[in-house]
Design an enzyme around this catalytic site. Structure first.
Site, PDB file in Angstrom:
ATOM      1  N   LEU A 120      -6.439   7.804 -11.126  1.00  0.00           N
ATOM      2  CA  LEU A 120      -5.310   6.907 -11.400  1.00  0.00           C
ATOM      3  C   LEU A 120      -5.232   5.783 -10.381  1.00  0.00           C
ATOM      4  O   LEU A 120      -5.112   4.611 -10.725  1.00  0.00           O
ATOM      5  CB  LEU A 120      -3.990   7.687 -11.328  1.00  0.00           C
ATOM      6  CG  LEU A 120      -3.514   8.415 -12.562  1.00  0.00           C
ATOM      7  CD1 LEU A 120      -2.182   9.078 -12.268  1.00  0.00           C
ATOM      8  CD2 LEU A 120      -3.374   7.461 -13.744  1.00  0.00           C
ATOM      9  N   GLY A 128      -4.112   5.429  -2.799  1.00  0.00           N
ATOM     10  CA  GLY A 128      -3.107   4.913  -1.870  1.00  0.00           C
ATOM     11  C   GLY A 128      -3.719   4.752  -0.488  1.00  0.00           C
ATOM     12  O   GLY A 128      -4.920   4.988  -0.295  1.00  0.00           O
ATOM     13  N   TYR A 132      -5.699   9.950  -2.674  1.00  0.00           N
ATOM     14  CA  TYR A 132      -6.272   9.654  -3.984  1.00  0.00           C
ATOM     15  C   TYR A 132      -5.347  10.283  -5.010  1.00  0.00           C
ATOM     16  O   TYR A 132      -4.860  11.395  -4.795  1.00  0.00           O
ATOM     17  CB  TYR A 132      -7.662  10.280  -4.131  1.00  0.00           C
ATOM     18  CG  TYR A 132      -8.651   9.752  -3.128  1.00  0.00           C
ATOM     19  CD1 TYR A 132      -9.403   8.612  -3.407  1.00  0.00           C
ATOM     20  CD2 TYR A 132      -8.823  10.384  -1.899  1.00  0.00           C
ATOM     21  CE1 TYR A 132     -10.295   8.109  -2.480  1.00  0.00           C
ATOM     22  CE2 TYR A 132      -9.714   9.885  -0.967  1.00  0.00           C
ATOM     23  CZ  TYR A 132     -10.449   8.753  -1.258  1.00  0.00           C
ATOM     24  OH  TYR A 132     -11.318   8.255  -0.335  1.00  0.00           O
ATOM     25  N   VAL A 133      -5.121   9.575  -6.127  1.00  0.00           N
ATOM     26  CA  VAL A 133      -4.253  10.138  -7.164  1.00  0.00           C
ATOM     27  C   VAL A 133      -5.035  10.233  -8.476  1.00  0.00           C
ATOM     28  O   VAL A 133      -5.600   9.237  -8.945  1.00  0.00           O
ATOM     29  CB  VAL A 133      -2.964   9.297  -7.345  1.00  0.00           C
ATOM     30  CG1 VAL A 133      -2.047   9.934  -8.370  1.00  0.00           C
ATOM     31  CG2 VAL A 133      -2.232   9.135  -6.017  1.00  0.00           C
ATOM     32  N   ASP A 167       9.976   3.832   3.381  1.00  0.00           N
ATOM     33  CA  ASP A 167       8.897   2.994   2.816  1.00  0.00           C
ATOM     34  C   ASP A 167       9.228   2.595   1.380  1.00  0.00           C
ATOM     35  O   ASP A 167       8.387   2.691   0.487  1.00  0.00           O
ATOM     36  CB  ASP A 167       7.544   3.727   2.893  1.00  0.00           C
ATOM     37  CG  ASP A 167       6.369   2.757   2.751  1.00  0.00           C
ATOM     38  OD1 ASP A 167       6.565   1.541   2.989  1.00  0.00           O
ATOM     39  OD2 ASP A 167       5.259   3.201   2.397  1.00  0.00           O
TER      40      ASP A 167
HETATM   41  N1  LIG Z   1       3.624  10.728 -10.435  1.00  0.00           N
HETATM   42  C1  LIG Z   1       2.897   9.640 -10.637  1.00  0.00           C
HETATM   43  N2  LIG Z   1       2.788   9.099 -11.875  1.00  0.00           N
HETATM   44  C2  LIG Z   1       2.057   7.985 -12.074  1.00  0.00           C
HETATM   45  N3  LIG Z   1       1.385   7.315 -11.093  1.00  0.00           N
HETATM   46  C3  LIG Z   1       1.452   7.822  -9.838  1.00  0.00           C
HETATM   47  C4  LIG Z   1       2.208   8.999  -9.551  1.00  0.00           C
HETATM   48  N4  LIG Z   1       2.093   9.252  -8.230  1.00  0.00           N
HETATM   49  C5  LIG Z   1       1.312   8.281  -7.719  1.00  0.00           C
HETATM   50  N5  LIG Z   1       0.914   7.414  -8.674  1.00  0.00           N
HETATM   51  C6  LIG Z   1       0.068   6.229  -8.488  1.00  0.00           C
HETATM   52  O1  LIG Z   1      -0.699   6.376  -7.287  1.00  0.00           O
HETATM   53  C7  LIG Z   1      -0.396   5.348  -6.322  1.00  0.00           C
HETATM   54  C8  LIG Z   1      -0.462   5.901  -4.903  1.00  0.00           C
HETATM   55  O2  LIG Z   1       0.493   6.957  -4.718  1.00  0.00           O
HETATM   56  P1  LIG Z   1       1.321   7.134  -3.362  1.00  0.00           P
HETATM   57  O3  LIG Z   1       2.103   5.875  -3.058  1.00  0.00           O
HETATM   58  O4  LIG Z   1       2.090   8.405  -3.425  1.00  0.00           O
HETATM   59  O5  LIG Z   1       0.133   7.271  -2.316  1.00  0.00           O
HETATM   60  P2  LIG Z   1       0.085   6.808  -0.799  1.00  0.00           P
HETATM   61  O6  LIG Z   1      -1.267   7.165  -0.293  1.00  0.00           O
HETATM   62  O7  LIG Z   1       1.241   7.384  -0.060  1.00  0.00           O
HETATM   63  O8  LIG Z   1       0.227   5.253  -0.972  1.00  0.00           O
HETATM   64  P3  LIG Z   1       0.727   4.087  -0.008  1.00  0.00           P
HETATM   65  O9  LIG Z   1       1.060   4.712   1.305  1.00  0.00           O
HETATM   66  O10 LIG Z   1      -0.445   3.137   0.019  1.00  0.00           O
HETATM   67  O11 LIG Z   1       1.934   3.508  -0.698  1.00  0.00           O
HETATM   68  C9  LIG Z   1       0.985   4.842  -6.754  1.00  0.00           C
HETATM   69  O12 LIG Z   1       1.203   3.497  -6.368  1.00  0.00           O
HETATM   70  C10 LIG Z   1       0.934   4.999  -8.293  1.00  0.00           C
HETATM   71  O13 LIG Z   1       0.256   3.881  -8.860  1.00  0.00           O
END
Ligand SMILES: Nc1ncnc2c1ncn2[C@@H]1O[C@H](COP(=O)(O)OP(=O)(O)OP(=O)(O)O)[C@@H](O)[C@H]1O
Length: 306
Positions: A26, A29, A33-34, A148
């Site tokens: 998906l 971040g 990884y998502v 954040d």
């Molecule tokens: N539950 C969800 N449903 C749909 N998309 C999601 C979901 N969780 C995360 N994503 C996608 O994954 C991306 C990264 O998730 P997240 O912000 O939790 O990660 P991160 O590593 O903490 O990111 P960052 O610190 O760069 O903001 C989100 O911007 C979104 O596009």
């Protein structure tokens, strides 16, 4: 919950004795990884957030993110379905299983509008803002701060209900700073965990003796509101040009004129984005203002707005 996991094949995992199939990547971040996965039993889609834990500290941070999710059961805060910690060939990962929100982030919705040359109707701005405020209020009422808040960390459900996500930077709202060493620690932490163009002024130059509290979220909320109105954050361009955001946030925010949003909404934005945190309103005040603007909103006039 969440302690049992096995990797059954390259494309399926088991968390809490339930099987999930990998569908596709998906997003990526800053810390994770998502992936999109499908529950074998319920046929539902989930987002599997895999956080790489480089050391014990990284693992503790991921554990805190799990605990932050567990603190809340609120329609405007993303829930956690399950979690697990994996250890493979010396690499440690925390896996967070989250309900999948298909419409994506508020940022992706705003980007599409900008590409089409349209903008967000005032009634919709207020609706989304209210939901974000309700989620923030739940966080602040429990004595925590998100730290954040930004349009990429707000997911939108099909009915436009905003859901706050990424609780990885969340911590206790009230931080007492005693001395320059502690001030520097907080400042360094903020530089890593609070996105620069949405970061509150008091986090750029933390004073040696002060209290940092949930007002940092109110500043970010103002930046999110600005972004919904102007389709870009107030400090996005400054950051992109390489100019100093730390300096820019010391001056009152300017709302580009002519502005097609009501004077009431513009006033609300100016009241939220106050440099001095002690003069910045709290979430209850903002929520009341949003409700009262919703009561007086005459609806969209511009046909180019959605
Ligand atoms: N539950 C969800 N449903 C749909 N998309 C999601 C979901 N969780 C995360 N994503 C996608 O994954 C991306 C990264 O998730 P997240 O912000 O939790 O990660 P991160 O590593 O903490 O990111 P960052 O610190 O760069 O903001 C989100 O911007 C979104 O596009």
């Amino acid at each position: 919950m969440g302690q049992s996991l096995c990797i059954c094949s390259r494309s399926a995992i088991t968390i809490d004795n339930k099987r999930y199939y990998f569908i596709q990547k998906l997003d990526e971040g800053g810390f994770s990884y998502v992936d999109l996965v499908e529950g074998a039993q319920d046929g539902r889609f989930y987002a599997l957030k895999r956080i790489l834990c480089h050391d014990r500290e990284g693992r503790n941070e991921a554990q805190t993110e799990v605990e932050m999710h567990r603190l809340f059961s609120h329609p405007n805060i993303l829930s956690l379905t399950g979690h697990a910690f994996t250890e493979r060939s010396g690499k440690s990962e925390a896996w967070l299983l989250l309900p999948y929100i298909s419409k994506g982030s508020l940022w992706s919705v705003l980007e599409k509008m900008r590409d089409k040359g349209s903008s967000m109707a005032e009634s919709r701005v207020l609706h989304v803002l209210r939901g974000i405020c309700e989620g923030l209020k739940a966080i602040h009422d429990k004595g925590y701060a998100h730290r954040d808040l930004k349009p990429t960390n707000v997911l939108l459900e099909e009915n436009d209900r905003p859901v706050l996500m990424d609780l990885g930077s969340m911590n206790k709202a009230r931080i007492e700073v005693r001395g320059s060493r502690e001030a520097m620690t907080i400042q360094d932490w903020a530089a890593q965990r609070c996105t620069i163009s949405y970061r509150a002024p008091e986090l750029f130059n933390v004073e040696s003796h002060c209290i940092i509290d949930e007002k940092t979220d109110i500043w970010s909320l103002g930046c999110v509101l600005y972004c919904m109105m102007m389709l870009e954050g107030p400090y996005d361009l400054i950051f992109q040009k390489g100019d100093s955001v730390a300096l820019a946030v010391q001056n009152p925010v300017t709302i580009p004129q002519p502005c097609s949003y009501s004077a009431g909404l513009q006033n609300l934005l100016s009241s939220i984005m106050v440099t001095n945190p002690q003069e910045r309103p709290d979430i209850n005040w903002v929520l009341e203002q949003v409700k009262s603007l919703q009561g007086s909103d005459a609806g969209p006039v511009d046909t180019n707005r959605v």
